[in-house]
Design a protein around this motif. Structure first.
Motif, mmCIF file in Angstrom:
data_model
loop_
_atom_site.group_PDB
_atom_site.id
_atom_site.type_symbol
_atom_site.label_atom_id
_atom_site.label_comp_id
_atom_site.label_asym_id
_atom_site.label_seq_id
_atom_site.Cartn_x
_atom_site.Cartn_y
_atom_site.Cartn_z
ATOM 1 N N TRP A 50 0.820 -1.212 0.000
ATOM 2 C CA TRP A 50 0.000 0.000 0.000
ATOM 3 C C TRP A 50 0.857 1.266 0.000
ATOM 4 O O TRP A 50 0.480 2.279 -0.581
ATOM 5 N N LEU A 87 -0.864 3.311 -2.974
ATOM 6 C CA LEU A 87 -1.935 4.216 -2.542
ATOM 7 C C LEU A 87 -1.557 5.664 -2.840
ATOM 8 O O LEU A 87 -0.481 6.119 -2.463
ATOM 9 N N MET A 140 -9.441 -0.013 0.022
ATOM 10 C CA MET A 140 -8.840 -1.166 -0.633
ATOM 11 C C MET A 140 -9.218 -2.387 0.200
ATOM 12 O O MET A 140 -8.827 -2.502 1.361
ATOM 13 N N SER A 159 -0.265 1.982 9.472
ATOM 14 C CA SER A 159 -0.063 2.971 8.407
ATOM 15 C C SER A 159 1.080 3.917 8.761
ATOM 16 O O SER A 159 1.920 4.252 7.918
ATOM 17 N N VAL A 194 2.315 4.575 5.175
ATOM 18 C CA VAL A 194 1.247 4.441 4.182
ATOM 19 C C VAL A 194 0.403 5.711 4.259
ATOM 20 O O VAL A 194 -0.237 5.969 5.279
ATOM 21 N N GLN A 248 -6.844 0.778 9.204
ATOM 22 C CA GLN A 248 -6.632 -0.578 8.695
ATOM 23 C C GLN A 248 -7.367 -1.633 9.514
ATOM 24 O O GLN A 248 -7.593 -1.478 10.712
#
Length: 478
Positions: free
Chosen positions: A123, A127, A135, A240, A245, A259
């Motif tokens: 990701w 992303l 996603m 993340s 991310v 997430q």
């Protein structure tokens, strides 16, 4: 009748439940031990059960927008270490690759114990914008965890599973995903596997390494021990941030997505065995049975019997069921015992006298009940009997859970109930780790979950006497 002992190689569950379980796994040809210690071979019949589970669950996931992907089996050590809680949680179970051919690797590679790190790394690279979100990914694969003690399906060093991984624009969306997938698992267990569950949230001690919250569906086996059926985790934006991310939000600023992950494994096959099996072998829920109906011709050497049996098989196959006809030269007694051991939900018997009378006999595996039906009504009758078998299985399992769930108002009472009866013990709880550990050390039980459907059993924690915050289930678990 199914209650009569027909397979001498299977230990009675009342004598030794653990040996009974192992006997069924091997005698029903589900698994065999591999030459690598702690690893098992999933044999065709066992894999067929898993395939049927896969197909149903995969359809459920896709209905909610999830897509299947495939991630590498190896994870660089530096990548695994980026989020500290995850690596610390799995460190004792990680298997490492240190050589590539004849050369030592510059960096160790871990066999995946789980794939959060690989998804985050991916990701990080793909992303870009809030428009890319959510996603919703899932993968079917195996993972390796170097367990100290192993048992087929329940705990092995390699096992097959699905692991869902999703990222979302907001915390609310991620939390909704976590709860949605928990409901999906509960639906699968109850309506497909005929196993009642207690959905709830794990304590902080028992939650997944790195998660903000872990939710579970807890099951009760015939020996009144608990089994964690499947789990769904909410991570917030912790992973993340650890793996950098980011995405450009609606305000044109960089943000971290939220997430989730969720998973179920071949442990579900173990749950089916220990929830429904008996001393003659497997009792399989019709929806996941590799063979849903077996047709057995009686006195098959007599004129017209094999042809009639083949016609019945074809009709049932055309109606959409997974059907087998056994026209081997084994005795009828051997055939009945064999397909009972393999848990085939419905048996169709037809012999010369049946055919003369324009009828056949249907036999349910779950209770051995026989029903005589007219040949022209076969498809309708088979559907009714399979539906009834599913209903009987669920009601029996639900009764086992309800009859073996007890309310306790002190540590001593909880301990006594567990020693005398087993099962789930439900109490109030102050949410302190100290009381959770005391229940484990003195009562011998781990926390199973704080059920989503809360009950008010009192105002104080039965362990410390302080104000209670939640109702919780305790039990001895596999």
């Amino acid at each position: 009748m199914a209650k009569e002992k027909k397979v001498e190689q299977i230990t009675d569950m009342e004598v030794d439940f653990a040996q009974w379980y192992t006997d069924i796994c091997r005698k029903a040809e589900l698994v065999e031990y591999a030459s690598v210690k702690g690893f098992t071979i999933l044999r065709p019949y066992g894999y067929a059960i898993w395939e049927n589970m896969q197909n149903i669950m995969d359809g459920m996931f896709k209905k909610t927008g999830h897509q299947n992907v495939a991630m590498p089996v190896l994870i660089p050590e530096s990548l695994l270490k980026k989020e500290g809680e995850l690596v610390n949680g799995f460190a004792p179970e990680v298997a490492w690759v240190t050589m590539g051919g004849s050369e030592k690797l510059e960096e160790r590679l871990a066999f995946r114990p789980t794939s959060e790190t690989m998804f985050c790394d991916h990701w990080h690279n793909v992303l870009q914008s809030y428009r890319d979100l959510p996603m919703l990914y899932n993968q079917w694969c195996s993972v390796i965890r170097w367990e100290k003690t192993t048992r087929p399906f329940l705990r092995s060093r390699e096992f097959w599973w699905q692991e869902g991984h999703t990222i979302h624009e907001t915390a609310e969306e991620a939390q909704a995903e976590t709860e949605q997938q928990l409901r999906c698992y509960a639906d699968f267990f109850e309506n497909v596997l005929a196993i009642p569950v207690v959905p709830g949230r794990k304590t902080d001690k028992e939650k997944f390494a790195g998660a903000e919250a872990t939710y579970t569906v807890e099951c009760m086996m015939k020996d009144r021990k608990a089994l964690q059926g499947a789990t769904s985790h909410y991570f917030g934006d912790k992973f993340s941030r650890a793996y950098d991310v980011t995405f450009t939000g609606r305000d044109n600023k960089l943000q971290y997505p939220f997430q989730t992950s969720w998973g179920s494994t071949t442990r579900m096959i173990g749950a089916v065995i220990m929830t429904h099996g008996d001393n003659n072998g497997l009792v399989l829920p019709p929806k996941v049975a590799p063979i849903q109906i077996v047709v057995l011709p009686i006195a098959q050497h007599k004129e017209g019997v094999l042809e009639a049996a083949a016609s019945l098989k074809q009709r049932l196959t055309d109606a959409g069921w997974r059907v087998k006809m056994d026209d081997s030269d084994n005795s009828m007694g051997w055939k009945c015992a064999q397909y009972e051991m393999k848990g085939v939900p419905l048996r169709v018997e037809c012999g010369p006298r049946d055919l003369e009378n324009g009828q056949c006999v249907l036999v349910r595996r779950v209770d051995g009940e026989k029903v005589t039906v007219k040949l022209e009504e076969l498809e309708t009758a088979a559907a009714e009997q399979l539906e009834l078998a599913q209903k009987i299985m669920y009601e029996r399992a639900l009764k086992n859970m309800q009859d073996n769930t007890y309310e306790a108002h002190s540590l001593e009472e909880a301990k006594q109930l567990q020693q005398e009866h087993g099962g789930f013990i439900k109490t109030m709880w102050c949410e302190s780790l100290e009381c959770e550990m005391k229940m484990k050390e003195e009562g011998g039980m781990s926390s199973r979950c704080m059920p989503l459907k809360q009950e008010h059993l009192g105002d104080t924690c039965p362990i410390c006497g302080k104000p209670a915050k939640k109702m919780i289930y305790w039990g001895i678990a596999y």
